[in-house]
Design an enzyme around this catalytic site. Structure first.
Site, PDB file in Angstrom:
ATOM      1  N   TYR A 193      44.160  38.410  37.521  1.00  0.00           N
ATOM      2  CA  TYR A 193      43.178  39.496  37.589  1.00  0.00           C
ATOM      3  C   TYR A 193      43.889  40.845  37.590  1.00  0.00           C
ATOM      4  CZ  TYR A 193      39.662  42.630  39.630  1.00  0.00           C
ATOM      5  OH  TYR A 193      38.809  43.680  39.875  1.00  0.00           O
ATOM      6  N   GLY A 204      25.543  44.452  40.155  1.00  0.00           N
ATOM      7  CA  GLY A 204      26.767  45.023  40.707  1.00  0.00           C
ATOM      8  C   GLY A 204      27.064  46.442  40.286  1.00  0.00           C
TER       9      GLY A 204
END
Length: 265
Positions: A156, A19
């Site tokens: 988050y 990523g």
């Protein structure tokens, strides 16, 4: 063309076996830095190291296997690599959990340990040594979600807001030392994680990942000005600049590479 030269610098990029982290590791290596790549699984880490070396054959690339969501993992990294010039606190997790009232304590704690405390522990270990040398770069890979809290991922968003606050406070702590501290705010990015999330849609519709990511961005982040997901390389380019000597007057900043999602000046 401006050339960024990081020859002689050592960079640690946490959570860089895939990523955005892997993209950052590649960019730093291409600029001449020695790069320490981190992941939790040896096989995946070996693959990441091979990718970095393929992009930057002359670079020195070292792997470190460890879970940085735990204090023991951070301690082991510091013991194996006691100093660095560039620290990129990239390791992190995200997952839509739905209703705020259904998110339990364990989930909150896990996000805090991995997304927040990993960067706190490593910055505490490395930034003081950078200040003693008179040069260093500390970067927290946060998110536009730190300002634009997603209702389906409050935990988050909270962790990403915390990173922005820590980066700002640490920048002030290191005032006048030659060490800069910044957070970087990606938006939806076509990383391995997003591709995995979009895979059912891609298989169902026959769209490309780029097309599915553009639809995802328009639906969930309708204020996006670029109206698509950013590429990993676009985010890594921002990090490369912030990690370089060229960014010597940039500190305490939240650097936006989110395609204009945040609707304020």
């Amino acid at each position: 063309m401006v050339k960024i030269d990081l020859t002689g610098k050592t960079a640690i990029v946490t959570g860089s076996s895939e990523g955005i982290g892997l993209g950052i590791a590649i960019r730093l290596a291409e600029a001449g830095a020695k790069v320490i790549v981190n992941g939790r699984h040896q096989e995946k880490l070996n693959s990441a190291i091979a990718e970095v070396k393929k992009a930057a054959p002359e670079a020195e690339v070292v792997g470190f296997v460890g879970d940085l969501g735990q204090a023991e993992g951070c301690d082991a990294l510091v013991k194996a690599h006691p100093a660095c010039d560039i620290l990129v606190n990239n390791v992190g997790i995200f997952s839509p959990q739905g209703n705020f009232f259904d998110i339990g304590d364990d989930c909150w704690q896990n996000f805090f340990d991995i997304n927040v405390m990993s960067g706190v522990r490593l910055s505490r270990a490395y930034a003081k040594k950078m200040a003693e040398k008179g040069w260093g770069r500390v970067l927290f890979i946060s998110s536009e979600s730190g300002f634009n809290i997603p209702e389906e991922m409050v935990h988050y968003g909270f962790s990403k807001t915390a990173q922005i606050a820590i980066a700002r406070g640490l920048a002030k702590t290191l005032a006048g030392t030659g060490v800069t501290v910044n957070s970087v705010l990606p938006g939806p990015t076509l990383s391995d994680g997003l591709k995995k999330m979009l895979e059912p849609e891609v298989k169902k519709t026959g769209k490309s990942y780029e097309e599915a990511a553009a639809d995802f961005t328009k639906n969930l982040r309708p204020s996006s000005i670029i109206e698509r997901a950013a590429s990993v390389e676009e985010v890594a380019n921002m990090v490369l600049y912030a990690a370089s000597p060229l960014a010597s007057a940039t500190t305490g900043a939240a650097l936006r590479v989110e395609g204009g999602i945040l609707n304020y000046l």
